[in-house]
Design an enzyme around this catalytic site. Structure first.
Site, PDB file in Angstrom:
ATOM      1  N   ARG A   1     -20.727 -40.748  35.994  1.00 21.79           N
ATOM      2  CA  ARG A   1     -20.098 -39.476  35.667  1.00 21.79           C
ATOM      3  C   ARG A   1     -19.720 -38.665  36.890  1.00 21.79           C
ATOM      4  NH1 ARG A   1     -16.473 -38.405  33.188  1.00 21.79           N
ATOM      5  NH2 ARG A   1     -17.364 -39.852  31.655  1.00 21.79           N
TER       6      ARG A   1
ATOM      7  N   LYS B   1      -9.464 -20.534  46.962  1.00 28.45           N
ATOM      8  CA  LYS B   1      -9.440 -20.494  45.489  1.00 28.45           C
ATOM      9  C   LYS B   1      -9.834 -21.868  44.955  1.00 28.45           C
ATOM     10  CE  LYS B   1      -5.939 -16.868  45.502  1.00 28.45           C
ATOM     11  NZ  LYS B   1      -4.543 -16.491  45.180  1.00 28.45           N
TER      12      LYS B   1
ATOM     13  N   LYS C   1      -7.288  -8.907  55.443  1.00 29.22           N
ATOM     14  CA  LYS C   1      -6.316  -8.710  54.371  1.00 29.22           C
ATOM     15  C   LYS C   1      -6.159  -7.225  54.045  1.00 29.22           C
ATOM     16  CE  LYS C   1      -5.688 -11.907  51.421  1.00 29.22           C
ATOM     17  NZ  LYS C   1      -5.771 -12.801  50.237  1.00 29.22           N
TER      18      LYS C   1
ATOM     19  N   GLU D   1      -3.050 -10.155  57.530  1.00 23.04           N
ATOM     20  CA  GLU D   1      -2.036 -10.071  56.483  1.00 23.04           C
ATOM     21  C   GLU D   1      -1.128  -8.872  56.730  1.00 23.04           C
ATOM     22  OE1 GLU D   1      -2.983 -10.579  52.102  1.00 23.04           O
ATOM     23  OE2 GLU D   1      -2.541  -8.434  52.173  1.00 23.04           O
TER      24      GLU D   1
ATOM     25  N   ASP E   1       2.918 -11.752  53.527  1.00 23.95           N
ATOM     26  CA  ASP E   1       2.511 -11.803  52.126  1.00 23.95           C
ATOM     27  C   ASP E   1       3.511 -11.143  51.181  1.00 23.95           C
ATOM     28  OD1 ASP E   1       0.496 -12.507  50.145  1.00 23.95           O
ATOM     29  OD2 ASP E   1       0.111 -10.371  49.978  1.00 23.95           O
TER      30      ASP E   1
END
Length: 285
Positions: free
Chosen positions: A102, A137, A169, A202, A224
């Site tokens: 698995r 992410k 950021k 950013e 961005d």
């Protein structure tokens, strides 16, 4: 990115925790109906199309479960596969094969999906100098596998985590009181702590890019959510001062346009957070 030794430690932790989670105090199904001395053989069968990934990881899993398991590989990581292909054979104790099954499938199905999607984006960028980057992410607990899959698919790894690169950021800038303050405080902090890592900042506008450029020591500027025209202006403004990266809602329809603006990198969270597992199975024979 982190060192090879750190990366391997992450893989070791993934395997150890996954086996703990799945096996616990024993695979009682196999223990109850298959003799401990029984030997068997299984094949990794492809029931889909894409880029295979996770073969090397599967070998580590099999070795962790039972060092006596033998793997015969026919298709390696990064190669194209189609329905009916056999990636490898594994042979040894039947109980051991079933105990590892698995984790091997879960990892390889997801890694192959990520590698396949990454290769798709890499192909869209052919003929340009732009490279595709992953992000943080990722699925909690298996980041190392997902970033490994991006590399197998031809992409480039961004920072691994919060500790191996600084990324200033919008929220950091606002909390710090502005761009100049954020960069200056960061540089002072790194110097005081004797930490040698790169700084990315950013930018939300051309004006912010000009301010970033006024403070030396930035490795890459994240352009961005800019449109195509402003991205071209940003790249021209930055020149060779530092590297450039575009991000923010870029998809398969727009990625080529952003690459043609001249950015060094395009980052996409979709490489890891929006994929469908490649269909694979492990069949005894």
């Amino acid at each position: 990115m982190i060192s090879e030794a750190q990366f391997q430690n992450e893989l070791d932790l993934i395997i150890k925790n996954a086996i703990r989670e799945d096996v616990g105090d024993g695979d009682h199904t196999s223990l109850s109906c298959i003799p401990a001395s029984a030997a068997g053989k299984a094949k990794l069968l492809v029931k889909d199309e894409g880029i295979i990934a996770g073969v090397a990881f599967a070998k580590q899993v099999f070795n962790y479960v039972d060092a006596n398991l033998k793997v015969e590989t026919f298709i390696n990581d990064g190669e194209k596969v189609k329905f009916g292909d056999v990636v490898f054979h594994v042979s040894g104790k039947s109980q051991s094969i079933l105990m590892a099954e698995r984790l091997v499938l879960n990892a390889m199905q997801r890694m192959s999906a990520i590698a396949t999607k990454t290769a798709f984006f890499v192909n869209l960028l052919k003929g340009t100098s732009t490279k595709i980057l992953d992000t943080r992410k990722t699925t909690p607990g298996i980041r190392a596998l997902e970033k490994w899959a991006v590399k197998i698919g031809g992409g480039v790894n961004h920072r691994f985590a919060l500790y191996d690169m600084v990324m200033i950021k919008d929220n950091h800038i606002d909390f710090a009181g502005g761009i100049t303050q954020a960069i200056t405080k960061t540089k002072n902090y790194l110097a005081e702590k004797n930490i040698d890592i790169k700084i990315i900042v950013e930018a939300r506008s051309l004006a912010e890019i000009k301010e970033i450029l006024s403070v030396p020591g930035v490795y890459r500027i994240l352009i961005d959510n800019f449109n195509f025209e402003d991205t071209k202006k940003a790249v021209a403004l930055i020149g060779d001062t530092c590297l450039t990266e575009s991000s923010g809602g870029i998809n398969e329809k727009t990625i080529r346009n952003y690459a043609e603006c001249g950015v060094d990198f395009i980052s996409s969270g979709a490489l890891t957070h929006s994929v469908y597992n490649l269909d694979l199975s492990l069949k005894a024979f």
